[in-house]
Write an enzyme that holds these catalytic residues in place. Structure first.
Site, PDB file in Angstrom:
ATOM      1  N   ASP A 115       0.829  -1.209   0.000  1.00  0.00           N
ATOM      2  CA  ASP A 115       0.000   0.000   0.000  1.00  0.00           C
ATOM      3  C   ASP A 115       0.865   1.260   0.000  1.00  0.00           C
ATOM      4  OD1 ASP A 115       0.721   0.308   2.679  1.00  0.00           O
ATOM      5  OD2 ASP A 115      -0.967  -0.917   3.327  1.00  0.00           O
ATOM      6  N   MET A 175      -3.115   8.898  12.127  1.00  0.00           N
ATOM      7  CA  MET A 175      -4.174   9.379  11.224  1.00  0.00           C
ATOM      8  C   MET A 175      -4.902  10.578  11.829  1.00  0.00           C
ATOM      9  SD  MET A 175      -5.574   5.617  10.100  1.00  0.00           S
ATOM     10  CE  MET A 175      -5.278   4.857  11.686  1.00  0.00           C
ATOM     11  N   LYS A 177      -3.918   2.805  -0.096  1.00  0.00           N
ATOM     12  CA  LYS A 177      -5.058   3.521   0.472  1.00  0.00           C
ATOM     13  C   LYS A 177      -4.545   4.848   0.976  1.00  0.00           C
ATOM     14  CE  LYS A 177      -6.393  -0.243   2.785  1.00  0.00           C
ATOM     15  NZ  LYS A 177      -6.831  -0.953   3.955  1.00  0.00           N
ATOM     16  N   ASP A 185       3.874  -1.583  11.426  1.00  0.00           N
ATOM     17  CA  ASP A 185       3.603  -2.941  11.889  1.00  0.00           C
ATOM     18  C   ASP A 185       2.220  -3.350  11.394  1.00  0.00           C
ATOM     19  OD1 ASP A 185       4.379  -5.082  14.159  1.00  0.00           O
ATOM     20  OD2 ASP A 185       2.219  -4.771  14.093  1.00  0.00           O
TER      21      ASP A 185
HETATM   22  N1  SAH Z   1       0.521   0.065  10.463  1.00  0.00           N
HETATM   23  C1  SAH Z   1       1.082   1.402  10.501  1.00  0.00           C
HETATM   24  C2  SAH Z   1       0.033   2.464  10.717  1.00  0.00           C
HETATM   25  C3  SAH Z   1      -0.962   2.595   9.589  1.00  0.00           C
HETATM   26  S1  SAH Z   1      -2.120   3.877   9.869  1.00  0.00           S
HETATM   27  C4  SAH Z   1       2.150   1.469  11.574  1.00  0.00           C
HETATM   28  O1  SAH Z   1       2.283   0.546  12.382  1.00  0.00           O
HETATM   29  O2  SAH Z   1       2.881   2.453  11.599  1.00  0.00           O
HETATM   30  C5  SAH Z   1      -1.395   5.203   8.942  1.00  0.00           C
HETATM   31  C6  SAH Z   1      -0.902   6.282   9.850  1.00  0.00           C
HETATM   32  O3  SAH Z   1       0.348   5.921  10.423  1.00  0.00           O
HETATM   33  C7  SAH Z   1      -0.617   7.603   9.170  1.00  0.00           C
HETATM   34  O4  SAH Z   1      -1.789   8.337   8.959  1.00  0.00           O
HETATM   35  C8  SAH Z   1       0.295   8.263  10.157  1.00  0.00           C
HETATM   36  O5  SAH Z   1      -0.422   8.764  11.250  1.00  0.00           O
HETATM   37  C9  SAH Z   1       1.110   7.082  10.646  1.00  0.00           C
HETATM   38  N2  SAH Z   1       2.385   6.961   9.912  1.00  0.00           N
HETATM   39  C10 SAH Z   1       2.789   5.902   9.202  1.00  0.00           C
HETATM   40  N3  SAH Z   1       4.033   6.118   8.700  1.00  0.00           N
HETATM   41  C11 SAH Z   1       4.392   7.352   9.112  1.00  0.00           C
HETATM   42  C12 SAH Z   1       5.546   8.152   8.923  1.00  0.00           C
HETATM   43  N4  SAH Z   1       6.597   7.721   8.215  1.00  0.00           N
HETATM   44  N5  SAH Z   1       5.573   9.380   9.493  1.00  0.00           N
HETATM   45  C13 SAH Z   1       4.541   9.817  10.219  1.00  0.00           C
HETATM   46  N6  SAH Z   1       3.420   9.113  10.434  1.00  0.00           N
HETATM   47  C14 SAH Z   1       3.351   7.890   9.890  1.00  0.00           C
END
Ligand code: SAH
Length: 305
Positions: free
Chosen positions: A87, A222, A109, A142
């Protein structure tokens, strides 16, 4: 490895060097751990599946962006994959570890615009595995932290597809580290909570009291769209308006930006800086430590209260 070994994370490693480094480390780790080949280690949800020519799915955490934050296992599985389903949070740098021949399926997404509905993604994974191939489902951070990994696995189990799960560094941990914000600290925060800023329309409201607890670091995924409401909600439920808060955009990558302020000032500063997803909201006294502890700063914004 020579010149890149002293480069800042995520900044100096060329794709070729990175792939070579990953191969080298994976080979070393396999020797040390005396691991059997990956194909023999998928779960036993469907013991007869392998015999029947059914492939397998590895649900793999790709970490927050810097490809050097992948686990060795993730790097190996990406390199060995026949099909990669990924994604939009998976960075191009991470994808360079895949073989040139790999089939890439983008199911990205972005907030509000789903390329493929979740149910279709689940069915796609099942179909690809049933065609006998080794599928890597790559997710940012994760897979079990706001990643819908559980939903995908439930459908795989129902379809009898063998799978394994590889954890990744979730955004909260990766982003906080690169922004110089220790999520807990004996003087400032005895607990840390991860929450989503996306509340389902018609669903339950956020548990504000839990989010606004004192001596706690609150990390909200988010949260860009609802930033103003989130900061106001925390203040309304007991957090001081002067509580330090940060918004970190594209953390751990060359495009990382950090906007710091307080619950009162952050929404305006973020608007001024035009912060966009993916960005993480971190609230709590520990945020103030980034003044002294920030070390990775490709283009740090000095927007302070
Ligand atoms: N599974 C992912 C989270 C997915 S939800 C995890 O464990 O990190 C998506 C949200 O994760 C984004 O809207 C943001 O809030 C956060 N996110 C993911 N990567 C990021 C990054 N490199 N910098 C800042 N926020 C991040």
């Amino acid at each position: 490895m020579d010149s890149s070994s002293s480069a800042l994370p995520g900044q100096g490693t060329s794709p070729a060097t990175l792939a070579e480094l990953a191969r080298h480390l994976v080979a070393r780790a396999s020797l040390v751990l005396k691991r059997p080949p990956a194909a023999g280690r998928a779960n036993s949800a469907a013991p007869d599946a392998a015999k029947a020519g059914v492939g397998r799915v590895a649900l793999v955490g790709a970490g927050p962006g810097d490809p050097e934050l992948l686990t060795l296992r993730a790097a190996r599985l990406i390199a060995e994959a026949e099909v990669l389903v990924f994604d939009h949070l998976v960075t191009a740098d991470v994808l360079t570890l895949a073989a040139p021949t790999v089939e890439r399926v983008y199911v990205g997404k972005k907030a509000g615009s789903h390329t493929l509905p979740q149910e279709d993604i689940n069915q796609l994974l099942i179909r690809l595995a049933q065609s006998g191939r080794s599928v890597v489902r790559l997710k940012g951070g994760d897979p079990f932290v706001f990643g819908r990994g559980g939903e995908e696995l439930e459908d795989l189990v129902a379809a009898g597809i063998p799978f394994e799960v590889v954890p990744g560094i979730t955004a909260a941990c990766g982003v906080a580290a690169y922004a110089g914000i220790p999520l807990t600290h004996r003087d400032h925060a005895q607990s840390v909570v991860f929450a989503t800023g996306h509340v389902k329309p018609g669903g339950p409201d956020a548990d504000w009291l839990a989010l606004a607890r004192p001596r706690q670091t609150t990390v909200i995924y988010m949260g860009v769209g609802a930033l103003g409401d989130l900061c106001a909600g925390l203040i309304a439920h007991g957090r001081g308006a002067d509580t330090p808060a940060a918004l970190v955009e594209n953390g751990t990558t060359r495009a990382q930006r950090v906007v710091t302020g307080t619950l009162a000032t952050l929404p305006n500063k973020a608007r001024w800086a035009a912060v966009k997803p993916p960005a993480l909201l971190i609230v709590g006294e520990v945020v103030a430590l980034s003044d002294r502890l920030a070390w990775f700063s490709p283009r740090r914004l000095s927007v302070r209260s």
